[in-house]
Design a protein around this motif. Sequence first.
Motif, PDB file in Angstrom:
ATOM      1  N   PRO A 136      31.523  36.583  40.800  1.00  0.00           N
ATOM      2  CA  PRO A 136      32.779  36.102  41.388  1.00  0.00           C
ATOM      3  C   PRO A 136      33.806  35.662  40.328  1.00  0.00           C
ATOM      4  O   PRO A 136      35.007  35.920  40.482  1.00  0.00           O
ATOM      5  N   LEU A 137      33.330  35.032  39.241  1.00  0.00           N
ATOM      6  CA  LEU A 137      34.250  34.621  38.176  1.00  0.00           C
ATOM      7  C   LEU A 137      34.791  35.846  37.447  1.00  0.00           C
ATOM      8  O   LEU A 137      35.990  35.941  37.159  1.00  0.00           O
ATOM      9  N   ARG A 138      33.901  36.775  37.105  1.00  0.00           N
ATOM     10  CA  ARG A 138      34.306  37.983  36.390  1.00  0.00           C
ATOM     11  C   ARG A 138      35.307  38.785  37.219  1.00  0.00           C
ATOM     12  O   ARG A 138      36.321  39.259  36.711  1.00  0.00           O
ATOM     13  N   ARG A 139      35.057  38.916  38.512  1.00  0.00           N
ATOM     14  CA  ARG A 139      35.955  39.688  39.396  1.00  0.00           C
ATOM     15  C   ARG A 139      37.337  39.034  39.441  1.00  0.00           C
ATOM     16  O   ARG A 139      38.358  39.723  39.393  1.00  0.00           O
ATOM     17  N   LEU A 143      40.821  40.870  38.125  1.00  0.00           N
ATOM     18  CA  LEU A 143      42.017  41.026  38.963  1.00  0.00           C
ATOM     19  C   LEU A 143      43.243  40.395  38.302  1.00  0.00           C
ATOM     20  O   LEU A 143      44.321  40.985  38.287  1.00  0.00           O
ATOM     21  N   ALA A 144      43.062  39.198  37.759  1.00  0.00           N
ATOM     22  CA  ALA A 144      44.198  38.473  37.186  1.00  0.00           C
ATOM     23  C   ALA A 144      44.702  39.111  35.904  1.00  0.00           C
ATOM     24  O   ALA A 144      45.917  39.218  35.704  1.00  0.00           O
ATOM     25  N   TYR A 145      43.802  39.554  35.043  1.00  0.00           N
ATOM     26  CA  TYR A 145      44.233  40.000  33.720  1.00  0.00           C
ATOM     27  C   TYR A 145      44.342  41.509  33.565  1.00  0.00           C
ATOM     28  O   TYR A 145      45.227  41.990  32.882  1.00  0.00           O
ATOM     29  N   PHE A 146      43.472  42.246  34.175  1.00  0.00           N
ATOM     30  CA  PHE A 146      43.551  43.692  34.025  1.00  0.00           C
ATOM     31  C   PHE A 146      44.456  44.326  35.066  1.00  0.00           C
ATOM     32  O   PHE A 146      45.118  45.320  34.797  1.00  0.00           O
ATOM     33  N   GLN A 147      44.489  43.724  36.251  1.00  0.00           N
ATOM     34  CA  GLN A 147      45.344  44.276  37.316  1.00  0.00           C
ATOM     35  C   GLN A 147      46.607  43.441  37.513  1.00  0.00           C
ATOM     36  O   GLN A 147      47.369  43.683  38.446  1.00  0.00           O
ATOM     37  N   ARG A 148      46.804  42.449  36.662  1.00  0.00           N
ATOM     38  CA  ARG A 148      48.026  41.628  36.636  1.00  0.00           C
ATOM     39  C   ARG A 148      48.321  40.950  37.981  1.00  0.00           C
ATOM     40  O   ARG A 148      49.449  40.888  38.428  1.00  0.00           O
ATOM     41  N   ARG A 149      47.302  40.438  38.614  1.00  0.00           N
ATOM     42  CA  ARG A 149      47.469  39.724  39.878  1.00  0.00           C
ATOM     43  C   ARG A 149      47.635  38.237  39.589  1.00  0.00           C
ATOM     44  O   ARG A 149      46.984  37.706  38.699  1.00  0.00           O
ATOM     45  N   ASP A 150      48.487  37.561  40.364  1.00  0.00           N
ATOM     46  CA  ASP A 150      48.548  36.108  40.244  1.00  0.00           C
ATOM     47  C   ASP A 150      47.432  35.513  41.090  1.00  0.00           C
ATOM     48  O   ASP A 150      46.684  36.230  41.755  1.00  0.00           O
ATOM     49  N   ARG A 166      41.921  29.811  42.065  1.00  0.00           N
ATOM     50  CA  ARG A 166      42.306  29.044  40.868  1.00  0.00           C
ATOM     51  C   ARG A 166      41.072  28.466  40.184  1.00  0.00           C
ATOM     52  O   ARG A 166      40.978  28.486  38.965  1.00  0.00           O
ATOM     53  N   ARG A 167      40.125  27.968  40.954  1.00  0.00           N
ATOM     54  CA  ARG A 167      38.891  27.404  40.383  1.00  0.00           C
ATOM     55  C   ARG A 167      38.123  28.482  39.627  1.00  0.00           C
ATOM     56  O   ARG A 167      37.674  28.255  38.500  1.00  0.00           O
ATOM     57  N   ARG A 168      37.994  29.660  40.205  1.00  0.00           N
ATOM     58  CA  ARG A 168      37.264  30.754  39.547  1.00  0.00           C
ATOM     59  C   ARG A 168      37.963  31.189  38.250  1.00  0.00           C
ATOM     60  O   ARG A 168      37.303  31.423  37.240  1.00  0.00           O
ATOM     61  N   LEU A 169      39.277  31.301  38.308  1.00  0.00           N
ATOM     62  CA  LEU A 169      40.029  31.686  37.108  1.00  0.00           C
ATOM     63  C   LEU A 169      39.880  30.626  36.022  1.00  0.00           C
ATOM     64  O   LEU A 169      39.662  30.948  34.857  1.00  0.00           O
ATOM     65  N   ARG A 170      39.984  29.350  36.421  1.00  0.00           N
ATOM     66  CA  ARG A 170      39.865  28.266  35.441  1.00  0.00           C
ATOM     67  C   ARG A 170      38.473  28.260  34.810  1.00  0.00           C
ATOM     68  O   ARG A 170      38.335  28.177  33.581  1.00  0.00           O
ATOM     69  N   LEU A 171      37.446  28.392  35.599  1.00  0.00           N
ATOM     70  CA  LEU A 171      36.080  28.410  35.061  1.00  0.00           C
ATOM     71  C   LEU A 171      35.853  29.628  34.161  1.00  0.00           C
ATOM     72  O   LEU A 171      35.237  29.518  33.097  1.00  0.00           O
ATOM     73  N   GLY A 172      36.341  30.771  34.598  1.00  0.00           N
ATOM     74  CA  GLY A 172      36.192  31.973  33.779  1.00  0.00           C
ATOM     75  C   GLY A 172      36.888  31.826  32.429  1.00  0.00           C
ATOM     76  O   GLY A 172      36.333  32.186  31.388  1.00  0.00           O
ATOM     77  N   LEU A 173      38.089  31.269  32.444  1.00  0.00           N
ATOM     78  CA  LEU A 173      38.823  31.058  31.192  1.00  0.00           C
ATOM     79  C   LEU A 173      38.143  30.017  30.309  1.00  0.00           C
ATOM     80  O   LEU A 173      38.130  30.154  29.083  1.00  0.00           O
ATOM     81  N   GLN A 174      37.596  28.986  30.923  1.00  0.00           N
ATOM     82  CA  GLN A 174      36.874  27.978  30.135  1.00  0.00           C
ATOM     83  C   GLN A 174      35.665  28.606  29.447  1.00  0.00           C
ATOM     84  O   GLN A 174      35.390  28.324  28.279  1.00  0.00           O
ATOM     85  N   LEU A 175      34.957  29.445  30.159  1.00  0.00           N
ATOM     86  CA  LEU A 175      33.811  30.132  29.546  1.00  0.00           C
ATOM     87  C   LEU A 175      34.279  31.040  28.406  1.00  0.00           C
ATOM     88  O   LEU A 175      33.683  31.060  27.329  1.00  0.00           O
TER      89      LEU A 175
END
Length: 192
Positions: A136-139, A143-150, A166-175
């Motif tokens: 779920p974090l990777r997906r 979406l946000a970075y490769f497909q340029r989705r907000d 937002r939680r998933r994006l934040r956790l993924g970026l923290q990792l």
Amino acid sequence: MAKKDAPPRWDRKMQQRLARGEAAALGEAYDRFASLVHSLAHRVLGDEKAADAVTREVFAHIWEHPETYDPKQGPLRTWIAAVTHRVAVQRLRDREEQERDGIEDPVCGEEDLESKVRRASVAARADYIVHSMPVPLRRALELAYFQRRDYRQTAADLGVTEDEARRRLRLGLQLLSTAHDAGAPPGYGGAA
């Protein structure tokens, strides 16, 4: 007119002092012309380290071969600029030749190699982290970075709330931010 064509007295005296091997003369010439030499070299090479190396080489040439300056040919400044241009262009040609032949630049080679190894290590660690994180974090990151989705579009695509996206994006970026930490990624190379 003849007065205008004569080199400044300082230039003639400087050439004579350099020819006698006066270290103080080299220091004065450096103080007066180092910024000119460095900026010309940087303009030709576009590289700070290479411009530093050219500056050293030009002043070494001035010290070792002051007799090559002929005050009758023009000002010392013009001669130094010509020497700088010649050395910088030669270094640029050498660099291009080395790149064609796949050889590292000896001035920057060791540091460049260390930098490349460091970047490769960070990239390997980031790759490991991305492939190891929960799907779920990777997906969400994909979406946000490769497909340029907000985060709103990411939430809609994943079928989750905006807060969850937002939680998933934040956790993924923290990792992912831990990829810059020292050490090899777990499970990559090294002793078992």
